[in-house]
Design an enzyme around this catalytic site. Structure first.
Site, PDB file in Angstrom:
ATOM      1  CB  THR A 197      -0.869   7.826  -8.528  1.00 59.85           C
ATOM      2  OG1 THR A 197      -1.396   8.281  -7.033  1.00 59.85           O
ATOM      3  CG2 THR A 197      -1.502   8.891  -9.490  1.00 59.85           C
ATOM      4  CG  HIS A 203      -5.187   4.054  -9.320  1.00 62.72           C
ATOM      5  ND1 HIS A 203      -6.098   2.988  -9.051  1.00 62.72           N
ATOM      6  CD2 HIS A 203      -4.650   4.650  -8.050  1.00 62.72           C
ATOM      7  CE1 HIS A 203      -6.224   3.081  -7.645  1.00 62.72           C
ATOM      8  NE2 HIS A 203      -5.482   3.586  -7.070  1.00 62.72           N
TER       9      HIS A 203
END
Lengths: 359, 359, 359, 359
Positions: free
Chosen positions: D41, D44
């Site tokens: 995450t 990202h």
């Protein structure tokens, strides 16, 4: 004896004179057919559609039919828990008993299953012989027509209560969405009501108003016309459930739109049973609708042998439940008139057709 | 405001003028009491019996009572899912949220629990303040008297559906034996009926015919007088269940004879919930009655926070169920007349006593 | 053929010449005994103790023994999943297949069970014949001595994993207390280690230091001498578990003190399996130790047919697990020397005695 | 204090001087960051890909990061079970506590979740403040680098053990197929081995030989190169499992081919956990691969709060398991060098990157 048989690899059944079956094995049970009902599978075989062409065994002719109520007339020497005179129904899957699935409480998805009335002779005749294991003893005063409906009712009950559920994932006090109002979808309505569902939503295909009407009569709290409401269904369902969505989705339609709508209407962490037959591959957003939603999804095949039957015995003790189930018997004919019943199904005027025996 | 308070370490309660509670924490919810009902625990505290003498906190005086229906009048700034005007009931166990039990979905058996109306002020007053977590939002049109009964009803529902059950061990289609016809035992009858039980057997103590009569009215299929039938009960139950015995035993009596009889009446592999309070150690043949029988036995404390409440929300949507539950309210008084209600309970004439608010 | 037989209603066994069994039914499987091991049940029958006097059938003489590894030499025409040459073990309970329990995934507590080596001929001979259902196909390269131990190992595995558990109630990452270090208690140690237990506590009777020593070798993190530690055990266990107590109690002793101590050491909402045989009624404070603790208690009988066997197949693939299991084979004799092995058991010097076949 | 922050709605992070967070609420816990690790995450958000553009809150700048091991330095007055000096990790989902999901043991899929390091400040700084509920107390001697890995390890454990499973559906003795060898897929290998899996099959994308190599080192019994083996994988897996197929499929790839192959390799009645992120709608034959197969399919989001953490505490007691987990830490840098670590992840050379604190 007389029997309704599949005699050719083409459309149709015919009534033939055939040999009365005999008790050959120690665990065999022979019974007289009192009532039989017509399953969608029988209809597929009669139509001889793509499924039937692929599925039917080369060993034609055979006696069709597997939904039955009957009376035991003879038993083999090794039969333990069935007696002559007992009223029985039949579990139509003959399992091998020793494969990986049979040895782990999954006999209903046995790798060597044979189905009576498909892979071997069924019960659209005067008598039938089956192993004790496949004979299910009914309460003696149960109406044989209702006894016969236990085959599809078992699909409904197993869809409602797949194995391995925790209490939280049960039905008591839960909101339930039933997508698809065929015979088994309709049967699921009184079943979930009987099990303490809070609100029941049922959706159906649209043209067939009779089925949505029936859904209402069987106790659905809200009936949704899929043709008219379409993609508004998830919002309607969420609005009726404090914005949460339903706890349980029973997919009975085999329609990808219904599946998507149902999954959208599902609460986070809800559960889904899939019984509907999808004719081919389907496309959907599995990430949003299943994964991040934390959904639990159960594929359903057949009915559990025999926990599902034990649950049915219990709920059939309720007069109220029997009353609801009877509503689904829209037609009743003699076995000799089987074709009349089949045509009512074919033209979607019938929900369940029950047949009285030869003679 | 006025409140019914425990003011001394001796028998009795008294009505006192006390400070109206205030919203102090961000997650606090303040509500007006619309209806309260009297729990067995309140009766114990009033009598000041052995349990109360041992259990009551030194911090007397405090406001008694924990069964309630009310209306929210003020909320703290961090409250998310409750609004002013909402109709609520109260979960009486205040859990710490971070102990081993709270962190594993067992908040109802939190190691640091405090109980409203026992360890801190309860709801036998005009207003109360509790954390949002303990406030349970009711359907706005639910009768506050029924809303108040959700505390003992929750015990019944949790006893019927302890956590971790598989579908086979659920209630649908099962035969159930309820040993003990106190308020919670009686409530369990419509609960298991609502969840699809096949046959329900209820046994009770004998002298109190009113309770056995009530059991029948609530839908028990067979009512057994423990005083008269005694050790014949297991045989009677087995005879009524094809020789198998019941699938589920709910022990609500705290009586060792009832426990033994219930276990004898249980089928092999059946399940048992124990809610009844046994006043001291008991003796029984654990080998025959539990081990070799392959029984599953669940000790029950409180009710699940908040799955049990969610189930209750669902089943309270049924008018039929509400009707049954109302039968248990045998007495209704003003809060000022609390002593009258308490005496009715003390003399075992009342099942549930509901109180209307001060003024 | 030769066989070790129970020939009289008194103490003792004797070796006799007897008829070699034959394949009579379509589903029969005949196998050569490669290895047999001695069960506590065999010892009871040899001693002819109170249990044996009550339990043994009138039809003496019969061949004793039911723990076995063998090779299939002949099969009946209806056998589907077993072939000549297959290496097998035997499930010793012959279930009827159609009673209430058999029809609900509880075949291991069938109401009409017969046990090989107790109710009918067992496997302390050269050959045996059993139904395909009772024949369990082993991995072909599994040591027959370990294959034979699957009978008691199955009791251990079933005790560790009774049916109906949710993941939370599994073993992975949990603290486990095993009360009793007999053969099955000891086997449970590597089993729970294999399943990912965090800490394993084992307690034993005191005089027999060999068993506590063995518990340590098998991987117990803490071994507790019940004779010396006694009532301090619950505190010791809680201190080693952050004050919480263990998640799982396996009662393998049949001793009421051990049961009480184990229940005291259990965390709130923990679970208990009861396998130990209690010789008579017991007394304990069920209210404190089970009810208000919210404990889940499972009576254990036999082993599941056949999910337990499937789990065993899996864990026996581990060399490390096999190594641990082998440690329990403390004695190995010829079948002709059976009495030597029996005496080692009788004098508590042996844990498991394995016998090589006649000839 | 210094912190790695997302400062603009574009690619990149930067180190900024920012205000040290303070204990403001009674239940707040303030801790010093000892070790942080980088999650997919974080990557990202750094890349600012389609997901990040859609997901990131308008309230930029904020401190990134949520995988952490730290030491408590201050607590609020209402904190009960955490003390200054305790070693902790962080559950990164802040749940509301009172929505439908939170009130039914599904707090990990709370409808009002906020994620630390995404929706509000995370832990890539010197200190952080979180509610007691989100603070997870570690064993004091646990390596902080391993403590930090509990966030992704929790995803693995929750995928392996979703809620509501019965013992049959556990891992002990089962054959498991792990599709996808990213960090969480790889972590699942020692997890299922720890829980007693029989055979473990792992498949991976093909180009990245390092990951398949790692899968082998972590204990996979068979490693399958999806690029080379492709559609032969189901047959290979079935051949290695007596023709039955695997009992459990863990879908960790988000690749529809892998999903299809995995479902084909699954035994009838097997179970599936879906964790992989599928970038868009997918198409597959749900009828053959799920419905008629009787599969149970679980969507997985996050990790259970806090049963998953309790399981992790248990398995991290094993030195062997710690050793395996450490292998996944392929890179270790200072927080000031965060960009180096990020680039190693971006170029798929790193599995897990651990960062030592500022100063």
């Amino acid at each position: 004896m007389q029997a309704i048989m599949k005699t050719k690899q083409e459309k149709g059944f015919e009534i033939k004179e055939t040999k009365e079956p005999e008790v050959l094995h120690g665990t065999d049970v022979k019974f007289k057919i009192d009532v039989a009902s017509i399953c969608g599978t029988d209809h597929h075989m009669w139509v001889y559609d793509a499924w039937a062409q692929k599925r039917l065994p080369p060993a034609i002719p055979f006696i069709a039919g597997h939904e039955v109520g009957g009376t035991v007339v003879e038993i083999g020497p090794d039969v333990i828990n069935i007696e002559v005179g007992d009223k029985i129904s039949m579990e139509c899957h003959e399992a091998c008993g020793t494969c990986y699935q049979c040895r782990s409480d999954r006999m209903h998805i046995c790798r060597n299953t044979k189905i009576f009335g498909v892979d071997k002779n069924g019960i659209f005749g005067e008598y039938a012989v089956i192993p004790e294991l496949n004979a299910w003893k009914n309460d003696p005063d149960l109406d044989p027509a209702l006894a016969s409906l236990q085959d599809p009712l078992g699909n409904a009950v197993h869809t409602v209560l797949p194995k391995g559920l925790t209490a939280d994932e049960g039905i008591a006090g839960k909101n339930v969405f039933i997508a698809g109002c065929g015979p088994i979808g309709l049967m699921s309505i009184p079943v979930v009501k009987m099990f303490g569902a809070a609100q029941v939503f049922a959706s159906g295909g649209g043209r067939n108003m009779q089925r949505l009407e029936m859904a209402k009569q069987l106790g659905a709290d809200m009936v949704l016309n899929a043709r008219e409401e379409g993609d508004k269904i998830p919002r309607i369902v969420r609005d009726a459930t404090d914005g949460n969505g339903v706890d349980v989705l029973l997919e009975m339609s085999g329609n990808v739109h219904a599946l998507r709508q149902g999954l959208e209407a599902l609460t986070y962490g809800g559960r889904v049973s899939l019984l509907g037959f999808f004719p081919g591959p389907i496309e959907f957003d599995i990430n949003t609708l299943m994964v991040s939603k934390g959904a639990s999804v159960y594929g359903i095949a057949g009915r559990r042998m025999f926990q599902t039957w034990q649950v049915m015995r219990g709920i059939l003790k309720s007069n109220e439940f029997q009353k609801q189930l009877k509503k689904l018997i829209t037609h009743r004919v003699q076995m000799t008139e089987w074709e009349k019943g089949m045509i009512e199904i074919d033209e979607k005027r019938a929900i369940k057709v029950v047949m009285d025996p030869f003679k």
